[in-house]
Design an enzyme around this catalytic site. Structure first.
Site, PDB file in Angstrom:
ATOM      1  N   HIS A  40     -39.187  28.857   5.390  1.00  0.00           N
ATOM      2  CA  HIS A  40     -39.408  27.607   6.121  1.00  0.00           C
ATOM      3  C   HIS A  40     -38.065  26.921   6.354  1.00  0.00           C
ATOM      4  O   HIS A  40     -37.260  26.809   5.446  1.00  0.00           O
ATOM      5  CB  HIS A  40     -40.335  26.705   5.310  1.00  0.00           C
ATOM      6  CG  HIS A  40     -40.924  25.580   6.099  1.00  0.00           C
ATOM      7  ND1 HIS A  40     -40.189  24.524   6.564  1.00  0.00           N
ATOM      8  CD2 HIS A  40     -42.183  25.362   6.531  1.00  0.00           C
ATOM      9  CE1 HIS A  40     -40.975  23.702   7.238  1.00  0.00           C
ATOM     10  NE2 HIS A  40     -42.195  24.184   7.229  1.00  0.00           N
ATOM     11  N   PRO A  65     -23.182  18.219  -1.195  1.00  0.00           N
ATOM     12  CA  PRO A  65     -22.816  19.633  -1.387  1.00  0.00           C
ATOM     13  C   PRO A  65     -23.961  20.526  -1.879  1.00  0.00           C
ATOM     14  O   PRO A  65     -23.981  21.721  -1.582  1.00  0.00           O
ATOM     15  CB  PRO A  65     -21.697  19.574  -2.427  1.00  0.00           C
ATOM     16  CG  PRO A  65     -21.799  18.214  -3.067  1.00  0.00           C
ATOM     17  CD  PRO A  65     -22.384  17.317  -2.025  1.00  0.00           C
ATOM     18  N   THR A  66     -24.904  19.982  -2.647  1.00  0.00           N
ATOM     19  CA  THR A  66     -26.020  20.809  -3.137  1.00  0.00           C
ATOM     20  C   THR A  66     -27.370  20.372  -2.579  1.00  0.00           C
ATOM     21  O   THR A  66     -28.297  21.177  -2.518  1.00  0.00           O
ATOM     22  CB  THR A  66     -26.114  20.752  -4.684  1.00  0.00           C
ATOM     23  OG1 THR A  66     -26.231  19.381  -5.090  1.00  0.00           O
ATOM     24  CG2 THR A  66     -24.883  21.372  -5.321  1.00  0.00           C
ATOM     25  N   GLY A 122     -27.851  18.582   0.507  1.00  0.00           N
ATOM     26  CA  GLY A 122     -27.930  18.457   1.963  1.00  0.00           C
ATOM     27  C   GLY A 122     -28.133  17.038   2.428  1.00  0.00           C
ATOM     28  O   GLY A 122     -27.306  16.160   2.156  1.00  0.00           O
TER      29      GLY A 122
END
Lengths: 296, 296
Positions: free
Chosen positions: B82, B165-166, B168
């Protein structure tokens, strides 16, 4: 290698995911424990959480899960189609590697003592030289809370004689890997599921190591043969699946599909070409796969 | 009567029930909020939590759920079928009673501001005079974190220009009740699901208020037409279900069944006699039923 024990407690809540998640988090709060699976069933009104880890951590996590269940579940308000005695109904310890069945039975005694001491929740011990699960649960919460008062043989191993007013009692023990396997029939006539259950289960002269009852899934209008396969190396799922299909056909009914509750050992999926038609099949339900993923 | 808002955040974790339960508990920790539903999908690698309550409580719960997702989910390790942009991917606010769409859009702005301020997670606003969800998510996490640096029009409404960074970025907005409806095909050829999705969706000249993509469910080897019905009063589920069945037949493929992700309004189950064959049907998935049960 550190010994690994699996624990598969069943809780009497299958509808409110907030409550089941609170129990999940209580279990997962113990360092050295990993939650591998969580299954909820609205008709059974029951959930199963599978976790694993080192013996000491697993005992502590089982007690914390039981504590959260005592806090959140009231059996006086609980109606479901699966028999139950407690808010946390059964707590089995299963040897996976580097640990014996006798050591798991000793873990059950330790966990049972802690549950009574810390939670005032009476505990029955089952399996391996103790009572049989189905004997303990006969009469369920409503029946047993009366019979413990008059029948000494019905009393808990820890605590009691009165059951907990809202959480009943927990049934704690050691056992081999068990497969919870349900076969759904294209009929809403629960008598057919009951009749089939009676002929295939060990107690009715059917297959060895099979417990079976008939249930009606209200939400799907399907009758279900709900089973525990307590030694899948002796009686694997495809053998009972085929037998149920044959018997159902004699009643003019077809099999809608099957379900695995919790996890299934890889070997049990070797079915000699029989399609088990597991409706909820996912690679994640294979026990070895989950253990590899989560316990390095 | 107090106004009631529904919130249906999607999180980029569909396999580890411990993480999803931690998010569930963070949301449920706000007084005045009730969690109504939680759905996980291993192939989508995505979960959907539905909750409702008074406007202030719902905004706070959305921010706490986002905080837990930022803490536990790393998109750099995330692969699923998805499309997604963030650890908490989309946070829609839905008017249920006693509140307007414009007021829900104002809630989205408030929640977006809080998410940036408290979590340093950039936020895009969508719906009702803002961007379209599919436009924001184009390129997904891996693409957009580059394009925000060079394309001013791609920048978030709160924070940025760099994405987290992790985690979004989150996409926050107001919308009507939406039905997430998936139809599974008896084929593993995802091109057929894609071709059907292209003809039925609004952007391809198909039905109004329909978004659709084709996906492959790895675990079941089934192709799926995955849809959002954004106004079920205009295009109800049975209309698209029948159209998909007709088109699948032209490819020589049958429909395996359908799924509802999250909840469905009762009216959408009035199908003029068409059997939607919802594989996961439960009375508990009916929105009005859950609201009656939990919000007195």
């Amino acid at each position: 290698m550190e010994p690994i024990v699996e624990c598969v407690p069943n809780f009497s809540e299958g509808r409110d995911v907030g409550i089941v998640c609170a129990i999940n988090q209580a279990i997962g709060s113990v360092a050295g424990v990993r939650v591998l699976d969580q299954t909820m069933d609205a008709d059974h009104h029951r959930s199963v959480i599978t976790f694993a880890g080192s013996p000491g951590a697993v005992v502590e996590a089982a007690v914390r899960g039981a504590a959260k269940a005592v806090e959140t579940i009231d059996l006086n308000l609980h109606r479901g189609v699966h028999p139950r005695l407690g808010a946390v109904d059964v707590i089995p310890f299963v040897p996976i590697r580097g640990i014996t069945m006798a050591e798991c039975a000793a873990m059950a005694v330790r966990a049972g003592g802690e549950i009574w001491k810390r939670l005032a929740l009476p505990v029955y011990l089952y399996g391996e030289g103790r009572r049989k699960l189905e004997d303990v649960r006969r009469g369920q919460f409503e029946g047993l809370r009366n019979s413990v008062l008059v029948d000494e043989s019905a009393r808990p191993d820890f605590g009691g004689p009165e059951l907990h007013p809202t959480a009943g009692a927990a049934i704690v023990g050691a056992r081999k890997v068990l497969i919870a396997f349900n076969v759904n029939l294209n009929t809403d006539d629960v008598r057919i599921a009951n009749a089939i259950a009676r002929t295939i289960r060990t107690s009715g002269g059917g297959f060895p190591n099979v417990k079976a009852i008939g249930l009606l899934l209200q939400s799907r209008r399907l009758a279900q043969v709900s089973m525990n396969l307590t030694d899948y190396e002796v009686t694997p799922p495809h053998v009972v699946f085929q037998a149920i299909g044959r018997q159902a056909a004699e009643y003019g009914v077809s099999v809608a599909g099957s379900e695995i509750i919790g996890l299934i050992p890889r070997q049990a999926l070797e079915t000699e070409g029989v399609n088990l038609r597991i409706e909820n099949y996912r690679p994640e339900m294979v026990l070895e796969y989950r253990l590899e993923q989560t316990l390095k």
